[in-house]
Structure formats: C-alpha cells, structure tokens
Write a protein that holds these residues in place. Sequence first.
Motif, short mmCIF file in Angstrom:
data_model
loop_
_atom_site.label_atom_id
_atom_site.label_comp_id
_atom_site.label_asym_id
_atom_site.label_seq_id
_atom_site.Cartn_x
_atom_site.Cartn_y
_atom_site.Cartn_z
N PRO A 15 0.79 -1.30 -0.08
CA PRO A 15 -0.04 0.11 0.11
C PRO A 15 0.81 1.51 0.05
CG PRO A 15 -0.58 -1.55 1.73
CD PRO A 15 0.52 -2.15 0.92
N ASP A 70 -1.16 8.84 7.91
CA ASP A 70 -0.78 7.21 8.33
C ASP A 70 0.11 7.03 9.58
OD1 ASP A 70 -2.55 6.73 6.07
OD2 ASP A 70 -0.98 5.70 4.92
N ASN A 73 5.42 3.15 -1.72
CA ASN A 73 4.79 2.04 -1.15
C ASN A 73 5.42 1.25 0.05
OD1 ASN A 73 4.31 2.43 -4.05
ND2 ASN A 73 2.77 1.09 -3.86
N THR A 119 -0.59 2.15 8.13
CA THR A 119 -2.22 1.93 8.41
C THR A 119 -2.74 3.59 8.51
OG1 THR A 119 -1.64 2.00 10.72
CG2 THR A 119 -1.97 -0.11 9.65
#
Length: 138
Positions: free
Chosen positions: A41, A47, A95, A136
Amino acid sequence: MSEAQMPVVTGGFGEMPTISFPQAEAPAGLKAVELVEGDGPVVRPGDMVTVNYHGVVWGSDVPFDSSFNRHQPATFGIGIGQVIKGWDNTVPGHNVGSRLVVSIPAEYGYGSRGIPSAGIPGGATLVFVVDIVSTTSR
C-alpha cells in the motif's frame, strides 16, 4: 536529480545498509531516491507508518541513530509533524516494501542548533536509509 549526487547504499530491503559518499558536498535541498520499489500500500500523510531506518550525518560512516542496530522498527504518524520535516515530506507517496535514501538539509532536519548530544552538529545534512515496513490509516 541524479542518483550520482546521492550516497551509494548497499544492502537490500530489510538488511543493515552501508552508506558511502562519492562526493564531499551534499546536494542542495531535500532529496529522496527510491532504491527498491515496494508493491504494498501507498503511505499517505496522516498514516501510522512502521519503518526501519539508518541515519548518518553527511560524510560520516557512524550512525547517530539506527533501528537496524536495535533490531526494532519504529512506528509513528507521518506527514503530521511527529518527525522531522524531511521525513514528513519524503516518505508519503512511497509503497510499503520500498527502500529510500534521503538527504535532508538542516532546514528540514534539526536546524542550525542540531542535536550535539546525539552527534548531529548544527547545520548538518542528514542521510537516512528508510525501509517502509507497513502503513495503516489513522
């Protein structure tokens, strides 16, 4: 920006990096080169990101901080002022699984005062190798 201006990093993602400096002068401004492109991701501002990192002052081979040495990745909010501006401005957009080498001038790092107790003189350009382990959303 040419990779030739940046330090040379050996070691793959997850391995303790070694950093060598082909030129005496740091490049001007904030620079980031993706050495390994991850396929996880994308890290977004805000995040919670977990990284392994190895930080040295430009031209030094002695780390002032290294999560690799501690065998413990670090987790923090990115892009929200929890870390130095150089990290907030370079880690988002990459990423999970990526390895970056980042050159951070003093104005994006610890400024004219530095952190002498940590081995970071005032005005120092910092170099980090950053492995993005996970991210996350908050």
